[in-house]
Motif scaffolding. Structure first.
Motif, PDB file in Angstrom:
ATOM      1  N   LEU A 151       0.825  -1.199   0.000  1.00 45.87           N
ATOM      2  CA  LEU A 151       0.000   0.000   0.000  1.00 45.87           C
ATOM      3  C   LEU A 151       0.864   1.255   0.000  1.00 45.87           C
ATOM      4  O   LEU A 151       0.604   2.211  -0.751  1.00 45.87           O
ATOM      5  CB  LEU A 151      -0.917  -0.005   1.222  1.00 45.87           C
ATOM      6  CG  LEU A 151      -1.704   1.288   1.479  1.00 45.87           C
ATOM      7  CD1 LEU A 151      -2.728   1.523   0.371  1.00 45.87           C
ATOM      8  CD2 LEU A 151      -2.390   1.244   2.844  1.00 45.87           C
ATOM      9  N   MET A 152       1.895   1.262   0.822  1.00 46.22           N
ATOM     10  CA  MET A 152       2.745   2.448   0.943  1.00 46.22           C
ATOM     11  C   MET A 152       3.509   2.723  -0.353  1.00 46.22           C
ATOM     12  O   MET A 152       3.684   3.873  -0.753  1.00 46.22           O
ATOM     13  CB  MET A 152       3.731   2.253   2.094  1.00 46.22           C
ATOM     14  CG  MET A 152       3.094   2.199   3.464  1.00 46.22           C
ATOM     15  SD  MET A 152       2.311   3.764   3.891  1.00 46.22           S
ATOM     16  CE  MET A 152       1.840   3.447   5.594  1.00 46.22           C
ATOM     17  N   VAL A 153       3.954   1.667  -1.017  1.00 44.57           N
ATOM     18  CA  VAL A 153       4.757   1.832  -2.228  1.00 44.57           C
ATOM     19  C   VAL A 153       3.879   2.085  -3.449  1.00 44.57           C
ATOM     20  O   VAL A 153       4.162   2.967  -4.273  1.00 44.57           O
ATOM     21  CB  VAL A 153       5.652   0.595  -2.458  1.00 44.57           C
ATOM     22  CG1 VAL A 153       6.329   0.669  -3.829  1.00 44.57           C
ATOM     23  CG2 VAL A 153       6.702   0.493  -1.359  1.00 44.57           C
ATOM     24  N   LEU A 154       2.781   1.318  -3.583  1.00 49.96           N
ATOM     25  CA  LEU A 154       1.950   1.387  -4.778  1.00 49.96           C
ATOM     26  C   LEU A 154       0.879   2.468  -4.707  1.00 49.96           C
ATOM     27  O   LEU A 154       0.367   2.909  -5.736  1.00 49.96           O
ATOM     28  CB  LEU A 154       1.272   0.033  -5.025  1.00 49.96           C
ATOM     29  CG  LEU A 154       2.187  -1.194  -5.101  1.00 49.96           C
ATOM     30  CD1 LEU A 154       1.356  -2.452  -5.316  1.00 49.96           C
ATOM     31  CD2 LEU A 154       3.229  -1.041  -6.201  1.00 49.96           C
ATOM     32  N   GLY A 155       0.509   2.844  -3.474  1.00 46.88           N
ATOM     33  CA  GLY A 155      -0.545   3.836  -3.327  1.00 46.88           C
ATOM     34  C   GLY A 155      -1.937   3.258  -3.398  1.00 46.88           C
ATOM     35  O   GLY A 155      -2.931   3.981  -3.289  1.00 46.88           O
ATOM     36  N   GLU A 156      -2.051   1.944  -3.588  1.00 46.24           N
ATOM     37  CA  GLU A 156      -3.345   1.278  -3.615  1.00 46.24           C
ATOM     38  C   GLU A 156      -3.249  -0.019  -2.829  1.00 46.24           C
ATOM     39  O   GLU A 156      -2.182  -0.629  -2.732  1.00 46.24           O
ATOM     40  CB  GLU A 156      -3.790   0.982  -5.050  1.00 46.24           C
ATOM     41  CG  GLU A 156      -4.157   2.207  -5.856  1.00 46.24           C
ATOM     42  CD  GLU A 156      -4.792   1.860  -7.186  1.00 46.24           C
ATOM     43  OE1 GLU A 156      -5.315   0.733  -7.317  1.00 46.24           O
ATOM     44  OE2 GLU A 156      -4.762   2.707  -8.096  1.00 46.24           O
ATOM     45  N   GLY A 157      -4.379  -0.440  -2.302  1.00 43.82           N
ATOM     46  CA  GLY A 157      -4.413  -1.674  -1.540  1.00 43.82           C
ATOM     47  C   GLY A 157      -5.675  -1.751  -0.712  1.00 43.82           C
ATOM     48  O   GLY A 157      -6.603  -0.945  -0.876  1.00 43.82           O
ATOM     49  N   GLY A 158      -5.709  -2.713   0.170  1.00 38.46           N
ATOM     50  CA  GLY A 158      -6.880  -2.893   1.005  1.00 38.46           C
ATOM     51  C   GLY A 158      -6.995  -1.834   2.090  1.00 38.46           C
ATOM     52  O   GLY A 158      -6.161  -0.935   2.214  1.00 38.46           O
ATOM     53  N   GLU A 159      -8.032  -1.967   2.900  1.00 35.17           N
ATOM     54  CA  GLU A 159      -8.270  -1.031   3.995  1.00 35.17           C
ATOM     55  C   GLU A 159      -7.528  -1.500   5.238  1.00 35.17           C
ATOM     56  O   GLU A 159      -7.536  -2.689   5.576  1.00 35.17           O
ATOM     57  CB  GLU A 159      -9.764  -0.937   4.290  1.00 35.17           C
ATOM     58  CG  GLU A 159     -10.111   0.049   5.390  1.00 35.17           C
ATOM     59  CD  GLU A 159     -11.591   0.124   5.670  1.00 35.17           C
ATOM     60  OE1 GLU A 159     -11.968   0.753   6.677  1.00 35.17           O
ATOM     61  OE2 GLU A 159     -12.372  -0.457   4.880  1.00 35.17           O
ATOM     62  N   PHE A 160      -6.895  -0.553   5.923  1.00 35.69           N
ATOM     63  CA  PHE A 160      -6.129  -0.868   7.126  1.00 35.69           C
ATOM     64  C   PHE A 160      -6.665  -0.080   8.313  1.00 35.69           C
ATOM     65  O   PHE A 160      -7.154   1.037   8.164  1.00 35.69           O
ATOM     66  CB  PHE A 160      -4.645  -0.545   6.929  1.00 35.69           C
ATOM     67  CG  PHE A 160      -3.936  -1.492   6.005  1.00 35.69           C
ATOM     68  CD1 PHE A 160      -3.214  -2.563   6.508  1.00 35.69           C
ATOM     69  CD2 PHE A 160      -4.002  -1.306   4.626  1.00 35.69           C
ATOM     70  CE1 PHE A 160      -2.569  -3.432   5.653  1.00 35.69           C
ATOM     71  CE2 PHE A 160      -3.349  -2.178   3.770  1.00 35.69           C
ATOM     72  CZ  PHE A 160      -2.637  -3.247   4.292  1.00 35.69           C
ATOM     73  N   PHE A 165       8.135   3.781 -10.182  1.00 34.75           N
ATOM     74  CA  PHE A 165       6.839   4.017  -9.546  1.00 34.75           C
ATOM     75  C   PHE A 165       6.347   5.463  -9.690  1.00 34.75           C
ATOM     76  O   PHE A 165       5.346   5.829  -9.094  1.00 34.75           O
ATOM     77  CB  PHE A 165       6.912   3.646  -8.063  1.00 34.75           C
ATOM     78  CG  PHE A 165       7.165   2.180  -7.813  1.00 34.75           C
ATOM     79  CD1 PHE A 165       6.161   1.244  -8.017  1.00 34.75           C
ATOM     80  CD2 PHE A 165       8.412   1.737  -7.392  1.00 34.75           C
ATOM     81  CE1 PHE A 165       6.389  -0.104  -7.798  1.00 34.75           C
ATOM     82  CE2 PHE A 165       8.655   0.398  -7.169  1.00 34.75           C
ATOM     83  CZ  PHE A 165       7.639  -0.537  -7.368  1.00 34.75           C
ATOM     84  N   GLU A 166       7.044   6.259 -10.486  1.00 36.12           N
ATOM     85  CA  GLU A 166       6.635   7.654 -10.650  1.00 36.12           C
ATOM     86  C   GLU A 166       5.354   7.785 -11.455  1.00 36.12           C
ATOM     87  O   GLU A 166       4.544   8.684 -11.237  1.00 36.12           O
ATOM     88  CB  GLU A 166       7.762   8.460 -11.293  1.00 36.12           C
ATOM     89  CG  GLU A 166       8.936   8.708 -10.341  1.00 36.12           C
ATOM     90  CD  GLU A 166      10.041   9.502 -11.001  1.00 36.12           C
ATOM     91  OE1 GLU A 166       9.951   9.746 -12.241  1.00 36.12           O
ATOM     92  OE2 GLU A 166      11.012   9.879 -10.311  1.00 36.12           O
ATOM     93  N   THR A 214       4.048  -0.081 -15.930  1.00 38.40           N
ATOM     94  CA  THR A 214       4.564   1.206 -16.383  1.00 38.40           C
ATOM     95  C   THR A 214       5.260   0.995 -17.721  1.00 38.40           C
ATOM     96  O   THR A 214       5.264  -0.117 -18.262  1.00 38.40           O
ATOM     97  CB  THR A 214       5.537   1.796 -15.341  1.00 38.40           C
ATOM     98  OG1 THR A 214       5.912   3.112 -15.744  1.00 38.40           O
ATOM     99  CG2 THR A 214       6.795   0.945 -15.194  1.00 38.40           C
ATOM    100  N   THR A 215       5.819   2.043 -18.271  1.00 40.59           N
ATOM    101  CA  THR A 215       6.608   1.930 -19.499  1.00 40.59           C
ATOM    102  C   THR A 215       7.963   2.577 -19.274  1.00 40.59           C
ATOM    103  O   THR A 215       8.071   3.620 -18.613  1.00 40.59           O
ATOM    104  CB  THR A 215       5.906   2.611 -20.690  1.00 40.59           C
ATOM    105  OG1 THR A 215       5.627   3.971 -20.365  1.00 40.59           O
ATOM    106  CG2 THR A 215       4.617   1.893 -21.048  1.00 40.59           C
ATOM    107  N   VAL A 216       8.977   1.945 -19.837  1.00 36.56           N
ATOM    108  CA  VAL A 216      10.343   2.462 -19.785  1.00 36.56           C
ATOM    109  C   VAL A 216      10.890   2.417 -21.208  1.00 36.56           C
ATOM    110  O   VAL A 216      10.988   1.325 -21.796  1.00 36.56           O
ATOM    111  CB  VAL A 216      11.236   1.640 -18.840  1.00 36.56           C
ATOM    112  CG1 VAL A 216      12.671   2.171 -18.881  1.00 36.56           C
ATOM    113  CG2 VAL A 216      10.690   1.665 -17.419  1.00 36.56           C
TER     114      VAL A 216
END
Length: 309
Positions: free
Chosen positions: A66-75, A141-142, A168-170
């Motif tokens: 969640l912290m890295v991706l910005g999405e996830g379950g509820e905590f 992750f930008e 993402t794309t690189v």
């Protein structure tokens, strides 16, 4: 839990994690691993019929995602100073063992949320900051898309699924990024650890899903691995072509096994119809032979010494 309601083939956003994992109509790479040695189809079937209960180690992994991706379950954050106190109002030496903590934890899970302690929350924040500041991992992750669920039906009618951490794309190439927390991020140690966990199968599985769904002809797949202890070291790794080829071979074997078991309704164990003859492991036989050779040599030396005395 309810099954995923989605089209047979496609990429979907917003599929709840619980619904994704509850889907029994499709095969994931985690399931594929259970179908093959050292596991067996019977253990795969058991895991499908008996979903795993939540574990704290998984809770933290989900939090870090969640912290890295910005999405996830509820905590739900549990503060030891509030729910981890003794009868006299002071914080317990072991807050998790208090009645208040256990009650708050149970209430959070009953509401469909994941309970985490405040120290773990703060730790995950530090880890995410380290990822963002990493020269190689940070830029990945930008921009991109988190947690996309993929479904595709292969030529034999087996529905396959995968859930990406990040797309993402690189340099105009589609890149699938998988973020993993680990005891070690040392690449030398990861060689064996990743092999044991079958992550080369995951890399091949996700790449092939992206290709099958027409998202890319040649997607890249990267693991961002981070240690869970300070200084939260981060490394970015990818598998070489030989590893991907072996992953594809095993994935195909697992898919074929799944299809046969599904169609027959038979999910065999390790050796259901025979008695297995065991031998000693190769290293034990070699040690025994070395010992015998040494004993024979010592006996010959003693005999020669007796002749020339």
């Amino acid at each position: 839990m309810t099954a995923v309601q989605a089209e047979p083939d496609g990429v979907f956003a917003g599929v709840a994690e619980e619904a994704y994992h509850a889907d029994r109509s499709s095969l994931s790479v985690s399931g594929a691993k259970l179908l093959l040695p050292p596991s067996c189809p019977a253990k795969f079937r058991w895991s499908q019929d008996h979903p795993q209960k939540p574990k704290r180690v998984y809770d933290f992994g989900h939090l870090a995602h969640l912290m890295v991706l910005g999405e996830g379950g509820e905590f739900v954050i549990l503060d030891p100073a509030i729910v981890g106190v003794k009868k006299d109002g002071t914080v317990a030496d072991s807050p998790r063992s208090t009645a208040g903590w256990k009650k708050a934890e149970a209430e959070a899970r009953a509401a469909g949320a994941t309970p985490v302690g405040l120290p773990e929350w703060e730790l995950a924040e530090q880890m995410a900051e380290q990822v963002r500041n990493h020269a190689e991992a940070g830029p990945l992750f930008e921009r991109g898309h988190a947690e996309r669920s993929m479904y595709w039906t292969d030529g034999d009618g087996v529905r396959l699924r995968g859930r990406t951490d990040w797309l993402t794309t690189v340099d105009d190439q589609l890149v699938c990024v998988d973020y993993k927390t680990s005891v070690t991020a040392n690449p030398d140690a990861l060689v064996r650890k990743f092999w044991q966990l079958g992550y080369f199968m995951q890399a091949a599985w996700y790449r092939d899903l992206l290709i099958a769904l027409g998202l890319s002809d040649n997607p890249d797949f990267l693991f961002v691995v981070q240690e869970k202890e300070p200084p939260f070291e981060v490394v970015v790794v990818r598998y070489d072509d030989d590893a991907i080829a072996e992953g594809r071979r095993l994935n195909r074997q697992a898919i074929d096994t799944y299809r046969r078991c599904r169609d027959s309704g038979v999910w065999p164990g390790y050796a259901p119809d025979t008695t297995v003859t065991l031998s000693l492991p190769g290293w034990a036989l070699r040690e025994a032979q070395d010992f015998a050779d040494q004993a024979e040599a010592e006996s010959l030396i003693n005999e020669l010494e007796g002749i020339y005395q």
